[in-house]
Design an enzyme around this catalytic site. Sequence first.
Site, PDB file in Angstrom:
ATOM      1  CG  HIS A   1      -1.161  -8.709   0.417  1.00 60.30           C
ATOM      2  ND1 HIS A   1      -0.738  -7.446   0.546  1.00 60.30           N
ATOM      3  CD2 HIS A   1      -2.429  -8.675   0.007  1.00 60.30           C
ATOM      4  CE1 HIS A   1      -1.604  -6.517   0.126  1.00 60.30           C
ATOM      5  NE2 HIS A   1      -2.705  -7.207  -0.040  1.00 60.30           N
ATOM      6  CE1 TYR A  61      -3.145  -2.901   0.437  1.00 64.10           C
ATOM      7  CE2 TYR A  61      -3.553  -2.125   2.671  1.00 64.10           C
ATOM      8  CZ  TYR A  61      -3.916  -3.100   1.488  1.00 64.10           C
ATOM      9  OH  TYR A  61      -4.741  -3.990   1.571  1.00 64.10           O
TER      10      TYR A  61
HETATM   11  P1  NAP Z   1     -14.476  -1.063   0.976  1.00 63.79           P
HETATM   12  O1  NAP Z   1     -13.968  -0.839   2.197  1.00 63.79           O
HETATM   13  O2  NAP Z   1     -15.398  -2.021   0.702  1.00 63.79           O
HETATM   14  O3  NAP Z   1     -15.089   0.132   0.404  1.00 63.79           O
HETATM   15  C1  NAP Z   1     -14.192   1.650   0.406  1.00 63.79           C
HETATM   16  C2  NAP Z   1     -15.077   2.413  -0.343  1.00 63.79           C
HETATM   17  O4  NAP Z   1     -16.366   2.864   0.212  1.00 63.79           O
HETATM   18  C3  NAP Z   1     -14.390   3.830  -0.406  1.00 63.79           C
HETATM   19  O5  NAP Z   1     -14.785   4.213  -1.758  1.00 63.79           O
HETATM   20  C4  NAP Z   1     -15.145   4.801   0.510  1.00 63.79           C
HETATM   21  O6  NAP Z   1     -15.183   6.066  -0.019  1.00 63.79           O
HETATM   22  C5  NAP Z   1     -16.437   3.879   0.537  1.00 63.79           C
HETATM   23  N1  NAP Z   1     -17.332   4.464   1.863  1.00 63.79           N
HETATM   24  C6  NAP Z   1     -16.820   3.845   2.930  1.00 63.79           C
HETATM   25  N2  NAP Z   1     -17.659   4.116   4.104  1.00 63.79           N
HETATM   26  C7  NAP Z   1     -18.771   4.486   3.180  1.00 63.79           C
HETATM   27  C8  NAP Z   1     -20.072   4.949   3.624  1.00 63.79           C
HETATM   28  N3  NAP Z   1     -20.361   4.931   5.128  1.00 63.79           N
HETATM   29  N4  NAP Z   1     -21.050   5.533   2.887  1.00 63.79           N
HETATM   30  C9  NAP Z   1     -20.686   5.358   1.615  1.00 63.79           C
HETATM   31  N5  NAP Z   1     -19.533   5.257   0.979  1.00 63.79           N
HETATM   32  C10 NAP Z   1     -18.569   4.684   1.778  1.00 63.79           C
HETATM   33  O7  NAP Z   1     -13.143  -1.328   0.275  1.00 63.79           O
HETATM   34  P2  NAP Z   1     -11.588  -1.436   0.395  1.00 63.79           P
HETATM   35  O8  NAP Z   1     -10.916  -0.293   0.784  1.00 63.79           O
HETATM   36  O9  NAP Z   1     -11.205  -2.369  -0.645  1.00 63.79           O
HETATM   37  O10 NAP Z   1     -11.598  -2.657   1.737  1.00 63.79           O
HETATM   38  C11 NAP Z   1     -11.458  -2.375   2.930  1.00 63.79           C
HETATM   39  C12 NAP Z   1     -10.008  -2.651   3.702  1.00 63.79           C
HETATM   40  O11 NAP Z   1      -9.761  -4.103   3.485  1.00 63.79           O
HETATM   41  C13 NAP Z   1      -8.897  -2.011   2.717  1.00 63.79           C
HETATM   42  O12 NAP Z   1      -8.671  -0.740   3.173  1.00 63.79           O
HETATM   43  C14 NAP Z   1      -7.712  -2.806   3.076  1.00 63.79           C
HETATM   44  O13 NAP Z   1      -7.268  -2.373   4.518  1.00 63.79           O
HETATM   45  C15 NAP Z   1      -8.222  -4.121   2.922  1.00 63.79           C
HETATM   46  N6  NAP Z   1      -8.340  -4.723   1.655  1.00 63.79           N
HETATM   47  C16 NAP Z   1      -7.465  -6.041   1.637  1.00 63.79           C
HETATM   48  C17 NAP Z   1      -7.139  -6.750   0.343  1.00 63.79           C
HETATM   49  C18 NAP Z   1      -6.580  -7.974   0.285  1.00 63.79           C
HETATM   50  O14 NAP Z   1      -6.059  -8.244  -0.824  1.00 63.79           O
HETATM   51  N7  NAP Z   1      -6.001  -8.442   1.567  1.00 63.79           N
HETATM   52  C19 NAP Z   1      -7.786  -6.125  -0.687  1.00 63.79           C
HETATM   53  C20 NAP Z   1      -8.460  -4.907  -0.739  1.00 63.79           C
HETATM   54  C21 NAP Z   1      -8.780  -4.544   0.345  1.00 63.79           C
HETATM   55  P3  NAP Z   1     -14.566   7.341   0.830  1.00 63.79           P
HETATM   56  O15 NAP Z   1     -13.137   6.969   1.206  1.00 63.79           O
HETATM   57  O16 NAP Z   1     -14.755   8.339  -0.187  1.00 63.79           O
HETATM   58  O17 NAP Z   1     -15.213   7.676   2.041  1.00 63.79           O
END
Ligand code: NAP
Length: 282
Positions: free
Chosen positions: A106, A48
């Site tokens: 990962h 990241y």
């Molecule tokens: P996510 O949490 O499903 O979605 C994040 C998105 O949702 C962002 O665009 C955010 O926008 C929006 N959002 C968040 N809260 C909201 C709300 N209450 N209302 C409306 N929109 C909202 O996706 P992700 O970041 O991919 O997954 C979460 C975490 O999982 C990551 O940050 C990472 O730590 C981990 N991850 C791990 C892997 C892996 O391969 N191990 C892959 C992906 C993610 P804004 O920021 O503009 O609010």
Amino acid sequence: MKTVQLNNGVEIPILGFGVFQIPAEDTEQAVSDAIKAGYRHIDTAQSYMNEMEVGLGIKNSGVVREELFVTTKIWIENVSYDGVMNSFQGSLDRLGLDYIDLLLIHQPYNDVYGAWRAMEELHKEGKIRAIGISNFAADRAVDLALFNEVIPTINQIEINPFNQQTEALEALKAEGICAEAWAPFAEGKNNIFQNDILSEIGKKYNKSVAQVIVRWLVEQEIVVLAKTTKRERMAENIDIFDFSLTDEDKVTIATLNVGESQFFSHADPNMIKMLAQNKLGL
Ligand code: NAP
């Protein structure tokens, strides 16, 4: 914050703050805001490119280290015995920490067995409180668990209403491996925040779609990682401990499952090549 006990006795806060796709220049502020909002669990990764800023956010939060749970992940090029041994200290240094709460492989590629043995050693030395995996299909998770001394504590996988991972969850539970959900909001795909079924359920409790999703995961004892850079959404996403879903709500949410990734398959050979070259910035 409610916690889940991992198979080695370590307690993990059930809701974590994810920093994937938060630009390095915004990460310190986001982490600091999240900790102020009540999050005590931060999820980052070598790939990241924001471990240093996560560390600054933690340092400036004023919250003592022992109250925080910090996860980072070993990227594919470092997934080998030497790769873990050589890159782990870099992660610690960038984070400004002297131990990690949870270290994950990962992606399920490269020399995962060599990497696991290095992680077992670092765990025994007390530099990591728990070790685990991410994006492992259930069969590979079980294989790793069967043929190593330390059973993975966690498998961090995509779980959201469109990809509910029902079979994988059962297989992980049978091995005592905790499931952790990435992309709980499917990163907003398929208009999830406007979804009729989730909105209708939310209306009954005066909760948003995001809150219904986090609650639905927490009620399954799945550790959830939610990402946002907006303070009001950080507060919204954590405000889920004052309502419960009914069995009927859960049956209705089950109908949203299409049973496939909203992103890509980790078994697709072309994707593996892309990931190995880190072309996706994951
Ligand atoms: P996510 O949490 O499903 O979605 C994040 C998105 O949702 C962002 O665009 C955010 O926008 C929006 N959002 C968040 N809260 C909201 C709300 N209450 N209302 C409306 N929109 C909202 O996706 P992700 O970041 O991919 O997954 C979460 C975490 O999982 C990551 O940050 C990472 O730590 C981990 N991850 C791990 C892997 C892996 O391969 N191990 C892959 C992906 C993610 P804004 O920021 O503009 O609010």
